[in-house]
Design a protein around this motif. Structure first.
Motif, PDB file in Angstrom:
ATOM      1  N   LEU A 195       0.833  -1.202   0.000  1.00 47.55           N
ATOM      2  CA  LEU A 195       0.000   0.000   0.000  1.00 47.55           C
ATOM      3  C   LEU A 195       0.864   1.248   0.000  1.00 47.55           C
ATOM      4  N   ILE A 196       1.832   1.302   0.901  1.00 42.09           N
ATOM      5  CA  ILE A 196       2.668   2.499   1.033  1.00 42.09           C
ATOM      6  C   ILE A 196       3.544   2.688  -0.200  1.00 42.09           C
ATOM      7  N   LYS A 197       4.087   1.593  -0.731  1.00 42.65           N
ATOM      8  CA  LYS A 197       4.951   1.716  -1.912  1.00 42.65           C
ATOM      9  C   LYS A 197       4.152   2.121  -3.145  1.00 42.65           C
ATOM     10  N   SER A 198       2.890   1.706  -3.211  1.00 41.66           N
ATOM     11  CA  SER A 198       2.039   2.127  -4.325  1.00 41.66           C
ATOM     12  C   SER A 198       1.717   3.613  -4.220  1.00 41.66           C
ATOM     13  N   ILE A 199       1.488   4.093  -3.004  1.00 43.39           N
ATOM     14  CA  ILE A 199       1.273   5.528  -2.802  1.00 43.39           C
ATOM     15  C   ILE A 199       2.534   6.291  -3.185  1.00 43.39           C
ATOM     16  N   ARG A 200       3.684   5.790  -2.741  1.00 44.90           N
ATOM     17  CA  ARG A 200       4.964   6.433  -3.050  1.00 44.90           C
ATOM     18  C   ARG A 200       5.190   6.487  -4.556  1.00 44.90           C
ATOM     19  N   ALA A 207      -2.818   1.343  -5.101  1.00 47.67           N
ATOM     20  CA  ALA A 207      -2.976   1.711  -3.692  1.00 47.67           C
ATOM     21  C   ALA A 207      -4.382   1.377  -3.206  1.00 47.67           C
ATOM     22  N   LEU A 208      -5.385   1.675  -4.029  1.00 45.62           N
ATOM     23  CA  LEU A 208      -6.768   1.372  -3.649  1.00 45.62           C
ATOM     24  C   LEU A 208      -7.001  -0.133  -3.568  1.00 45.62           C
ATOM     25  N   HIS A 209      -6.341  -0.896  -4.431  1.00 45.07           N
ATOM     26  CA  HIS A 209      -6.467  -2.359  -4.376  1.00 45.07           C
ATOM     27  C   HIS A 209      -5.973  -2.891  -3.031  1.00 45.07           C
ATOM     28  N   ALA A 264     -14.135   3.274   5.669  1.00 43.16           N
ATOM     29  CA  ALA A 264     -13.537   2.899   4.384  1.00 43.16           C
ATOM     30  C   ALA A 264     -13.545   4.087   3.420  1.00 43.16           C
ATOM     31  N   LEU A 265     -14.587   4.899   3.481  1.00 38.95           N
ATOM     32  CA  LEU A 265     -14.675   6.074   2.611  1.00 38.95           C
ATOM     33  C   LEU A 265     -13.587   7.083   2.963  1.00 38.95           C
ATOM     34  N   THR A 266     -13.382   7.287   4.248  1.00 31.61           N
ATOM     35  CA  THR A 266     -12.369   8.239   4.701  1.00 31.61           C
ATOM     36  C   THR A 266     -10.971   7.773   4.326  1.00 31.61           C
ATOM     37  N   LEU A 267     -10.707   6.494   4.503  1.00 29.00           N
ATOM     38  CA  LEU A 267      -9.391   5.951   4.148  1.00 29.00           C
ATOM     39  C   LEU A 267      -9.160   6.024   2.642  1.00 29.00           C
ATOM     40  N   SER A 268     -10.209   5.798   1.863  1.00 27.16           N
ATOM     41  CA  SER A 268     -10.099   5.936   0.415  1.00 27.16           C
ATOM     42  C   SER A 268      -9.779   7.374   0.034  1.00 27.16           C
ATOM     43  N   HIS A 269     -10.476   8.307   0.643  1.00 24.47           N
ATOM     44  CA  HIS A 269     -10.243   9.739   0.419  1.00 24.47           C
ATOM     45  C   HIS A 269      -8.768  10.069   0.630  1.00 24.47           C
ATOM     46  N   ALA A 270      -8.230   9.672   1.776  1.00 21.39           N
ATOM     47  CA  ALA A 270      -6.843   9.999   2.104  1.00 21.39           C
ATOM     48  C   ALA A 270      -5.864   9.273   1.187  1.00 21.39           C
ATOM     49  N   ALA A 299      -1.722   9.386  -2.917  1.00 16.55           N
ATOM     50  CA  ALA A 299      -1.150   8.745  -4.099  1.00 16.55           C
ATOM     51  C   ALA A 299      -0.957   9.741  -5.237  1.00 16.55           C
ATOM     52  N   LEU A 300      -1.868  10.694  -5.371  1.00 20.60           N
ATOM     53  CA  LEU A 300      -1.806  11.648  -6.479  1.00 20.60           C
ATOM     54  C   LEU A 300      -1.032  12.920  -6.140  1.00 20.60           C
ATOM     55  N   ALA A 301      -0.577  13.057  -4.912  1.00 23.00           N
ATOM     56  CA  ALA A 301       0.183  14.241  -4.507  1.00 23.00           C
ATOM     57  C   ALA A 301       1.593  14.183  -5.091  1.00 23.00           C
ATOM     58  N   PRO A 302       2.189  15.350  -5.354  1.00 24.91           N
ATOM     59  CA  PRO A 302       3.608  15.358  -5.744  1.00 24.91           C
ATOM     60  C   PRO A 302       4.446  14.793  -4.612  1.00 24.91           C
ATOM     61  N   LYS A 303       5.538  14.173  -4.939  1.00 29.71           N
ATOM     62  CA  LYS A 303       6.314  13.442  -3.935  1.00 29.71           C
ATOM     63  C   LYS A 303       7.663  14.110  -3.642  1.00 29.71           C
ATOM     64  N   SER A 304       8.049  14.027  -2.386  1.00 30.52           N
ATOM     65  CA  SER A 304       9.371  14.473  -1.954  1.00 30.52           C
ATOM     66  C   SER A 304       9.730  13.753  -0.673  1.00 30.52           C
ATOM     67  N   ASN A 305      10.931  13.198  -0.644  1.00 34.69           N
ATOM     68  CA  ASN A 305      11.418  12.579   0.596  1.00 34.69           C
ATOM     69  C   ASN A 305      12.468  13.461   1.259  1.00 34.69           C
ATOM     70  N   ALA A 306      12.493  14.751   0.876  1.00 34.84           N
ATOM     71  CA  ALA A 306      13.519  15.655   1.390  1.00 34.84           C
ATOM     72  C   ALA A 306      13.456  15.789   2.908  1.00 34.84           C
ATOM     73  N   ALA A 307      12.250  15.839   3.478  1.00 31.72           N
ATOM     74  CA  ALA A 307      12.127  15.946   4.935  1.00 31.72           C
ATOM     75  C   ALA A 307      12.665  14.681   5.602  1.00 31.72           C
TER      76      ALA A 307
END
Length: 451
Positions: free
Chosen positions: A271-276, A283-285, A339-345, A350-358
């Protein structure tokens, strides 16, 4: 005809033919000792036991009780047990379908039953939070005059959904979600008890595990699914409820997922790697697999909060507030709505721009500290709010940034050993581009030079 006559007729019919009622009704506890879970409410001397007349002094307690808890935790059951234990009429209304007219009819019937037959009434009002203020006000005379023993049930916080006059006259009891062990005990009782399936079928371990996942802590759901699967097995001439039979009956496939084993961590990792990786569909799967397998929604929400900082950071500053809000909502509403709330988040992350700088920034800073690269705090940054600090040179020469036109003071902040260290390397993904410009500008005005 009075509602208690309908109740009596139903009980008589059940005694003659136990299979005439659904399994969940047949297995309804007759005493508090048969109630599954809620041990915090069932201790000797508890208000609930005093309400049914156990302990010194006989029946005692308020004329109104509010039961607050998730679906399937036994709110209706407790109301029924109270009426049986106190030998009172039991009348059930749902706030979804009933209104003031129906409430007044029950109250009038209760007054007649008390005056004519000496029979007091327990009014069980389900979903009281759906009643308006005026509808709840209509209950007050009956509660104040003890024409009925009101037991109201709600799945929502009563401090927000029940009027203060009624709440102040009520004993508030909070029901906790049933555990898998609670549901398991109920299933075993239903399999063997003569009121239930009477040993007609058995339940192998893999089928039981799937049934527990389907139940999701809801006793009524567990018994309903068990009854349907048992009927399907017997129709096939089988005395064992196989996993395939249960899957076909409830139309839900068993998900291979062990909440205490490898699948738990493997699916959470996926899940986390799919979001990343910004694959929202994958991620939804994995989210769906975790939900369907009965994973604790709070665990999922915690992972999403970590992901928001670890993989998104300042590329989308809204990601962490979304994840935190989701975690708070999950704690308040629980499944299935969570489940709706978790899907929302999950979609947002998943669609947010990514940065691991922090993530890399704090990692590099911690690495230096662990290597012993620290050093004393520069004297001008030390605390100067005590007598004698000036003699030691503490806080001397400190430049207050707000006194300068640009709001930044070109002075040394890091210890000598780290004065040229740069931990934060921002990306130019999403909103972090703004932070990249800010870092370049501030380092320049601080007089810092890259090594």
């Amino acid at each position: 005809m009075e509602p208690d006559l309908f109740t009596a007729a139903a009980e008589e019919r059940q005694e003659k033919d136990p299979t005439a009622s659904p399994l969940a009704v047949r297995m309804r506890p007759r005493t508090l000792d048969e109630v599954v879970g809620q041990q915090h409410l069932l201790k000797p001397g508890s208000p609930l036991r005093r309400l049914v007349g156990e302990g010194a002094g006989g029946p005692a307690g308020p004329a109104s009780v509010i039961l607050w808890g998730p679906p399937g935790t036994g709110k209706t059951t407790l109301a029924y047990v109270v009426s049986k234990a106190t030998n009172k009429r039991f009348v059930e209304l749902s706030a979804i379908t009933a209104g003031v007219k129906e409430v007044r009819a029950v109250i009038d019937g209760a007054r007649r039953a008390t005056g004519g037959f000496g029979k007091e009434t327990v009014l069980f009002l389900d979903e009281i939070h759906r009643f308006s203020k005026a509808q709840q006000d209509s209950l007050l005379p009956a509660v104040e005059n003890r024409w009925v023993t009101l037991i109201a049930a709600t799945t929502e916080n009563p401090y927000f959904s029940v009027i203060s006059p009624l709440l102040s006259r009520s004993l508030l009891l909070t029901l906790e979600p049933l555990t898998d062990d609670d549901i398991r005990g109920l299933i075993h009782r239903a399999l063997t008890d003569d009121r239930g399936l009477g040993g007609a079928v058995t339940l192998p371990e893999d089928t039981e595990a799937h049934l527990l996942r389907i139940a999701g802590g809801d006793a009524r759901r567990a018994l309903t699914a068990l009854e349907a699967a048992a009927g399907a097995a017997l129709d096939k001439g089988e005395t064992e409820i196989g996993l395939r039979t249960l899957e076909e009956t409830v139309d839900r496939a068993a998900v291979k997922y062990d909440r205490d084993g490898d699948q738990h961590y493997d699916v959470a990792s996926a899940l986390i790697k799919s979001i990343r990786g910004s694959d929202v569909d994958a991620a939804l799967h994995y989210l769906a697999r975790m939900i369907e397998a009965g994973e604790d929604p709070r665990f999922i929400a915690r992972r999403l909060m970590i992901s928001a900082s670890e993989d998104i950071g300042l590329a989308d500053p809204h990601a962490l507030p979304i994840a935190v809000a989701a975690a708070q909502a999950v704690a308040m509403i629980g499944f299935p709505e969570a489940a709706l709330t978790l899907s929302h988040a999950t979609i947002a992350l998943a669609l947010a721009p990514k940065s691991n700088a922090a993530t890399t920034a704090i990692g590099a800073a911690l690495d230096d500290v662990r290597k012993g690269l620290a050093g004393p705090v520069p004297p001008h940054l030390r605390d100067g709010h005590y007598k004698g600090a000036a003699k030691l040179g503490h806080a001397q020469g400190y430049v207050y940034p707000h006194d300068l036109p640009e709001g930044i003071a070109g002075q040394q902040y890091a210890p000598d050993a780290l004065k040229d260290r740069e931990y934060y390397t921002p990306t130019r993904h999403g909103a972090e581009a703004r932070y990249a410009d800010a870092v370049e500008w501030t380092r320049k005005h601080l007089g810092r030079r890259r090594p």
